[in-house]
Scaffold this motif. Structure first.
Motif, PDB file in Angstrom:
ATOM      1  N   VAL A 278       0.840  -1.206   0.000  1.00  0.00           N
ATOM      2  CA  VAL A 278       0.000   0.000   0.000  1.00  0.00           C
ATOM      3  C   VAL A 278       0.870   1.249   0.000  1.00  0.00           C
ATOM      4  N   ALA A 279       2.161   1.073  -0.231  1.00  0.00           N
ATOM      5  CA  ALA A 279       3.085   2.212  -0.257  1.00  0.00           C
ATOM      6  C   ALA A 279       2.814   3.102  -1.457  1.00  0.00           C
ATOM      7  N   ALA A 280       3.069   4.381  -1.283  1.00  0.00           N
ATOM      8  CA  ALA A 280       2.931   5.326  -2.390  1.00  0.00           C
ATOM      9  C   ALA A 280       4.051   5.111  -3.397  1.00  0.00           C
ATOM     10  N   SER A 281       3.815   5.501  -4.636  1.00  0.00           N
ATOM     11  CA  SER A 281       4.818   5.333  -5.682  1.00  0.00           C
ATOM     12  C   SER A 281       6.010   6.262  -5.444  1.00  0.00           C
ATOM     13  N   SER A 282       7.145   5.821  -5.967  1.00  0.00           N
ATOM     14  CA  SER A 282       8.374   6.600  -5.825  1.00  0.00           C
ATOM     15  C   SER A 282       8.377   7.784  -6.791  1.00  0.00           C
ATOM     16  N   GLU A 283       9.338   8.674  -6.595  1.00  0.00           N
ATOM     17  CA  GLU A 283       9.468   9.822  -7.479  1.00  0.00           C
ATOM     18  C   GLU A 283       9.759   9.375  -8.910  1.00  0.00           C
ATOM     19  N   ARG A 284      10.592   8.333  -9.061  1.00  0.00           N
ATOM     20  CA  ARG A 284      10.900   7.823 -10.402  1.00  0.00           C
ATOM     21  C   ARG A 284       9.657   7.257 -11.072  1.00  0.00           C
ATOM     22  N   GLU A 285       8.827   6.567 -10.322  1.00  0.00           N
ATOM     23  CA  GLU A 285       7.584   6.012 -10.882  1.00  0.00           C
ATOM     24  C   GLU A 285       6.637   7.127 -11.305  1.00  0.00           C
ATOM     25  N   ARG A 286       6.645   8.216 -10.567  1.00  0.00           N
ATOM     26  CA  ARG A 286       5.821   9.362 -10.973  1.00  0.00           C
ATOM     27  C   ARG A 286       6.378  10.007 -12.238  1.00  0.00           C
ATOM     28  N   GLU A 287       7.675  10.044 -12.355  1.00  0.00           N
ATOM     29  CA  GLU A 287       8.298  10.607 -13.554  1.00  0.00           C
ATOM     30  C   GLU A 287       7.949   9.787 -14.798  1.00  0.00           C
ATOM     31  N   ILE A 288       8.050   8.460 -14.694  1.00  0.00           N
ATOM     32  CA  ILE A 288       7.753   7.642 -15.871  1.00  0.00           C
ATOM     33  C   ILE A 288       6.262   7.668 -16.195  1.00  0.00           C
TER      34      ILE A 288
END
Length: 557
Positions: free
Chosen positions: A17-27
């Motif tokens: 249930v963790a939030a997405s990482s910054e890299r995942e938001r970038e892609i």
């Protein structure tokens, strides 16, 4: 729910249930930009046109029900009250449709309106509708359907007579009791809408689900593995898989969902079939996948079970060959997405075009022919709906590793100099002029008085490698498979005076130009070939020094 409990969206708790990482938001940002570049979103003008078309079809369905009601002896008042209502499903109802996408529609009608009425009365009414073109009914399909274009909006229409004397305006299809005493084909039609609504209810974030599904649909289309009728996965199955990943990672952004989709799917088979939730509907017993209780389910090679009552396998058409092709493409997709995450490639590589017409030395060409454009749509649809049976028959051929069906047919028109030549072409003979064949919209074809309409389908043949110590040429005899397929397709409705079917073996060098994009064939010849192939030209079974002798007994009827 207690504060320390995590909601379970499916049959198992979330993996994370963790939030997405910054890299995942970038892609995710770059993914949405690429989807826009790939023209996956329709314009506002086309959206408005779809709404107008749906309103016109809804009105036509009510008119159709009224006419049938009067013809069957109902009073004017009862006929007006009989109603009729349309429901959409599939990509349009899910909100992931793009330019040119068809609208899957089910026409819900009262019990006294039959399927025969749908094809005998509604189909002609649809033909006469302003702006309607390419209207073609396929009553013998697994799910009987009428295909049409209305104001350039493609539609697939099904019929579902319910056990009711009239259809109210506020009818909802959520009630399971509506399905009582209906035959299976009607249940399948209704369940399209019921399933779509259930999918949207079962995902944690509808917009993330839609964005990720757009990506997977585009990828599957570009890799030529988006087709339920040909034994791959259709829109329902792809949507269920993406929905399941969303359930397992409820707080992930779209790019992360796509990455985890490929990571998890590359490990197929999972321990259990894909189920979106455990279904309990009280007195109505729901069939969930259990190989002990339902032995037939063990025959499904990639079971994906629908979440709504009655639960069904959405992937019953998957064969040994198509499962191997799906597995290869999913693994390739996983490798590409890993590179995207690492920043060594872009999303555009994931959406690169398939190599179907470059990867095999041998193909079977299946051609459906008629003299009439309306009949051609019906006949070609019938042949396409049976292609998966040809694949299953070919899988028993000695020395054949797999049979790879392409996902669509190619429509052509042959201009003939005389009726005699047209009749010969219908029987499978080539036209006298090499320039006689063209696309339906060609100006030359429009002026030709004698025409034969054809649709060509293709199957790639991957040959098994030679066993150590084997000497001499191998024989690949597919003649029995072809003969049995032709018998099955012709059935009882085949009219030799109006219809034809031709199957023949062709080498890759003899593939027609129309299967390639402009310049593609020449570029491929001068470029490097990939060695990553399921028995393809290089590094696979069908290498130049191991060419088999192919026996097809080229059949024409």
């Amino acid at each position: 729910m207690a504060a320390n409990e995590t909601r379970s969206w499916g049959v198992t708790p979330p993996i994370s249930v963790a939030a997405s990482s910054e890299r995942e938001r970038e892609i995710t940002v770059s993914l949405m930009e690429e989807l826009r570049r790939q023209n996956t979103f329709e314009t506002e003008e086309e959206s408005r046109r779809r709404e107008i078309v749906l309103g016109r079809v809804a009105a036509l369905v009510k008119k159709f029900v009224k006419e049938v009601s009067i013809s069957k002896g109902l009073s004017e008042t009862a006929s007006n009250a009989a109603g009729g209502k349309i429901f959409t499903f599939g990509s349009y109802r899910l909100g992931v449709h793009g330019p040119g996408t068809d609208i899957d529609t089910v026409c819900v009608v009262p019990k006294h309106v039959s399927r025969e009425d749908f094809f005998k009365v509604f189909e002609p009414m649809l033909c006469a509708m302003e702006g309607a073109t390419e209207v073609s009914g396929v009553p013998d399909a697994f799910v009987p359907i009428i295909k049409a274009k209305i104001s350039d909006i493609p539609m697939d229409l099904q019929i579902a007579p319910l056990g009711m004397s009239s259809i109210p305006e506020d009818l909802s299809l959520k009630d399971n009791n509506l399905l009582k005493n209906l035959d299976e084909s009607i249940v399948r039609s209704i369940n399209g809408t019921r399933l779509t609504d259930e999918l949207l209810r079962l995902v944690p974030n509808v917009q993330v689900f839609r964005d990720a599904l757009r990506c997977i649909k585009l990828w599957a289309t570009r890799k030529a593995i988006y087709s339920n009728v040909n034994g791959y996965l259709g829109g329902v199955a792809w949507a269920m898989l993406v929905a399941r990943i969303c359930q397992l990672y409820p707080n992930a952004v779209a790019g992360a969902v796509v990455q985890r989709f490929f990571t998890i799917m590359s490990k197929w088979p999972w321990p259990d079939p894909v189920l979106l939730k455990q279904i309990e509907d009280g007195p109505l017993q729901v069939r969930v996948w259990n190989p002990k209780l339902y032995p037939s389910d063990r025959q499904h090679r990639m079971p994906i079970i629908t979440p709504n009552y009655p639960s069904m396998c959405a992937t019953h058409n998957v064969s040994a060959s198509t499962l191997a092709i799906l597995s290869e493409q999913i693994q390739n997709g996983a490798d590409t997405v890993s590179k995207i995450i690492a920043g060594t490639t872009t999303w555009a590589e994931l959406f690169s075009k398939h190599d179907f017409f470059h990867r095999y030395r041998n193909y079977i060409q299946v051609v459906a022919l008629t003299r009439d454009p309306q009949l051609q749509m019906k006949w070609a649809g019938t042949v396409e709906s049976r292609m998966r049976h040809l694949i299953m028959k070919l899988e028993f051929v000695d020395n054949l590793r797999l049979a790879h069906p392409f996902v669509k047919g190619f429509d052509r028109v042959v201009r003939c100099a005389s009726e005699e030549e047209a009749s010969a072409v219908l029987r499978g003979q080539p036209p006298s002029s090499p320039d006689a064949e063209g696309a339906d919209g060609d100006a030359e074809n429009a002026a030709a008085p004698h025409k034969v309409y054809l649709t060509a389908f293709f199957v790639g043949l991957a040959v098994r490698p030679k066993d150590p110590g084997d000497a001499g040429p191998r024989r690949l005899d597919v003649s029995f498979s072809i003969t049995e397929f032709v018998k099955m397709v012709k059935g009882e409705t085949f009219d030799e005076a109006k219809m034809g079917i031709s199957l023949k073996h062709i080498r890759s060098t003899s593939l027609p130009d129309y299967v390639f994009d402009p310049g593609e064939r020449e570029a491929r010849v001068t470029g490097k070939r990939s060695k990553k192939s399921l028995g393809g030209k290089d590094g696979g079974a069908d290498t130049p020094n191991k060419k088999p002798r192919l026996s097809t007994s080229s059949l024409t009827n």
